[in-house]
Write a protein that holds these residues in place. Structure first.
Motif, mmCIF file in Angstrom:
data_model
loop_
_atom_site.group_PDB
_atom_site.id
_atom_site.type_symbol
_atom_site.label_atom_id
_atom_site.label_comp_id
_atom_site.label_asym_id
_atom_site.label_seq_id
_atom_site.Cartn_x
_atom_site.Cartn_y
_atom_site.Cartn_z
ATOM 1 N N GLN A 92 1.065 -0.805 0.215
ATOM 2 C CA GLN A 92 0.008 0.049 -0.062
ATOM 3 C C GLN A 92 0.348 1.353 -0.123
ATOM 4 O OE1 GLN A 92 -2.422 0.020 3.050
ATOM 5 N NE2 GLN A 92 -3.367 2.102 2.821
ATOM 6 N N GLY A 93 2.456 1.058 0.646
ATOM 7 C CA GLY A 93 2.798 2.614 0.424
ATOM 8 C C GLY A 93 2.847 3.587 1.610
ATOM 9 N N PHE A 94 3.378 4.234 2.047
ATOM 10 C CA PHE A 94 3.369 5.408 2.516
ATOM 11 C C PHE A 94 1.207 6.508 2.546
ATOM 12 C CE2 PHE A 94 7.972 5.831 3.028
ATOM 13 C CZ PHE A 94 7.908 5.521 4.337
ATOM 14 N N THR A 95 1.190 6.182 3.917
ATOM 15 C CA THR A 95 0.229 7.789 3.905
ATOM 16 C C THR A 95 0.790 9.129 3.881
ATOM 17 O OG1 THR A 95 -0.216 7.708 6.499
ATOM 18 C CG2 THR A 95 -1.332 5.975 5.540
ATOM 19 N N GLU A 96 -0.219 10.266 3.199
ATOM 20 C CA GLU A 96 0.873 10.952 3.453
ATOM 21 C C GLU A 96 0.956 11.635 5.338
ATOM 22 O OE1 GLU A 96 -0.841 16.228 2.877
ATOM 23 O OE2 GLU A 96 -1.974 14.259 2.012
ATOM 24 N N GLU A 97 0.034 11.436 6.243
ATOM 25 C CA GLU A 97 0.552 11.279 7.302
ATOM 26 C C GLU A 97 1.709 10.592 7.869
ATOM 27 O OE1 GLU A 97 -1.877 9.677 11.626
ATOM 28 O OE2 GLU A 97 -2.876 11.490 10.437
ATOM 29 N N SER A 98 1.950 9.340 7.627
ATOM 30 C CA SER A 98 3.104 8.793 7.580
ATOM 31 C C SER A 98 4.403 8.946 7.031
ATOM 32 C CB SER A 98 3.400 7.532 7.348
ATOM 33 O OG SER A 98 2.334 6.811 6.259
ATOM 34 N N LEU A 99 4.213 9.034 5.582
ATOM 35 C CA LEU A 99 4.981 9.846 4.664
ATOM 36 C C LEU A 99 5.426 11.839 5.853
ATOM 37 C CD1 LEU A 99 6.923 9.922 2.724
ATOM 38 C CD2 LEU A 99 5.675 11.479 1.607
ATOM 39 N N GLU A 100 4.945 12.397 6.108
ATOM 40 C CA GLU A 100 5.631 13.286 7.151
ATOM 41 C C GLU A 100 6.321 13.236 8.719
ATOM 42 O OE1 GLU A 100 1.938 15.982 7.591
ATOM 43 O OE2 GLU A 100 1.592 16.725 5.353
ATOM 44 N N GLU A 101 4.941 12.117 8.820
ATOM 45 C CA GLU A 101 6.332 11.800 10.479
ATOM 46 C C GLU A 101 7.310 10.932 9.892
ATOM 47 O OE1 GLU A 101 5.849 8.131 14.073
ATOM 48 O OE2 GLU A 101 3.422 9.096 12.515
ATOM 49 N N MET A 102 7.871 10.249 9.199
ATOM 50 C CA MET A 102 9.131 9.494 8.530
ATOM 51 C C MET A 102 10.331 11.170 7.950
ATOM 52 S SD MET A 102 10.847 7.804 5.104
ATOM 53 C CE MET A 102 10.376 9.566 4.658
ATOM 54 N N VAL A 103 9.579 12.174 7.784
ATOM 55 C CA VAL A 103 10.976 13.247 7.064
ATOM 56 C C VAL A 103 11.059 13.830 8.242
ATOM 57 C CG1 VAL A 103 10.531 15.483 5.529
ATOM 58 C CG2 VAL A 103 9.418 13.451 4.437
ATOM 59 N N GLY A 104 10.089 14.150 9.573
ATOM 60 C CA GLY A 104 10.085 15.172 10.314
ATOM 61 C C GLY A 104 11.268 14.099 11.694
ATOM 62 N N LEU A 105 11.204 12.788 11.890
ATOM 63 C CA LEU A 105 11.593 11.989 12.448
ATOM 64 C C LEU A 105 13.441 11.942 11.953
ATOM 65 C CD1 LEU A 105 12.441 9.979 14.690
ATOM 66 C CD2 LEU A 105 11.387 8.335 12.782
ATOM 67 N N THR A 106 12.939 11.961 10.231
ATOM 68 C CA THR A 106 14.455 11.955 9.452
ATOM 69 C C THR A 106 15.126 13.414 9.519
ATOM 70 O OG1 THR A 106 13.946 11.129 8.468
ATOM 71 C CG2 THR A 106 15.601 11.932 7.529
ATOM 72 N N VAL A 107 14.461 14.708 9.932
ATOM 73 C CA VAL A 107 14.692 15.521 10.231
ATOM 74 C C VAL A 107 15.151 15.688 11.895
ATOM 75 C CG1 VAL A 107 14.292 17.920 10.711
ATOM 76 C CG2 VAL A 107 13.709 17.155 8.055
ATOM 77 N N SER A 108 14.692 15.737 12.269
ATOM 78 C CA SER A 108 14.997 16.172 13.478
ATOM 79 C C SER A 108 16.507 15.002 14.111
ATOM 80 C CB SER A 108 13.779 15.227 14.610
ATOM 81 O OG SER A 108 14.371 13.907 14.862
ATOM 82 N N GLN A 109 16.713 14.401 13.156
ATOM 83 C CA GLN A 109 18.062 12.717 13.837
ATOM 84 C C GLN A 109 19.085 13.679 12.537
ATOM 85 O OE1 GLN A 109 16.965 9.451 13.232
ATOM 86 N NE2 GLN A 109 15.922 9.063 14.961
ATOM 87 N N PHE A 110 19.159 14.756 11.935
ATOM 88 C CA PHE A 110 19.655 15.043 10.931
ATOM 89 C C PHE A 110 21.537 15.866 11.575
ATOM 90 C CE2 PHE A 110 22.156 18.405 8.917
ATOM 91 C CZ PHE A 110 22.294 17.803 7.673
ATOM 92 N N LYS A 111 22.389 15.283 11.580
ATOM 93 C CA LYS A 111 23.562 15.803 11.733
ATOM 94 C C LYS A 111 24.319 16.440 10.686
ATOM 95 C CE LYS A 111 27.435 15.059 14.703
ATOM 96 N NZ LYS A 111 28.132 16.349 15.471
#
Length: 120
Positions: free
Chosen positions: A1-20
């Motif tokens: 099924q793939g990502f929902t818009e909500e789960s994609l936003e959550e994944m991007v937010g998590l990635t951004v929060s861990q960026f170094k």
């Protein structure tokens, strides 16, 4: 099924929060990776070649700090990447001041991430 818009936003937010921002030599040093590992040994060869290219490019097109600092596109780029990916403030691990070597390292970092880490 793939990502929902909500789960994609959550994944991007998590990635951004861990960026170094951490160029490859710093990554290796911080983690105390053995230099004999092929990923480190070969990775450093690629890193050094990309950094040499980026520094050569900077020397050719921006021979002085003044030529770099007065290029409105470069300064806009530098400011954009310092605050990219949704950061409201520049990341503390990213160089605050634009200079030729800092930009060369950043360019080498982006080349390395795109060519090496994403294909590993």
């Amino acid at each position: 099924q793939g990502f929902t818009e909500e789960s994609l936003e959550e994944m991007v937010g998590l990635t951004v929060s861990q960026f170094k921002y951490e160029p490859f030599p710093d990554y290796v040093s911080t983690r105390q990776l053995p230099k004999r590992l092929s990923v480190v040994e070969d990775g450093m060869d690629v890193w050094n070649a990309q950094l040499a290219f980026a520094r050569s490019y900077m020397n050719e097109f921006y021979p002085t700090v003044e030529t770099l600092a007065t290029d409105e596109h470069i300064t806009a780029y530098w400011n954009a990447i310092r605050t990219s990916a949704g950061f409201s403030e520049p990341t503390s691990d990213f160089p605050a001041h634009l200079d030729r070597d800092a930009l060369a390292v950043q360019l080498a970092h982006f080349m390395f991430v795109g060519q090496v880490l994403h294909s590993a």
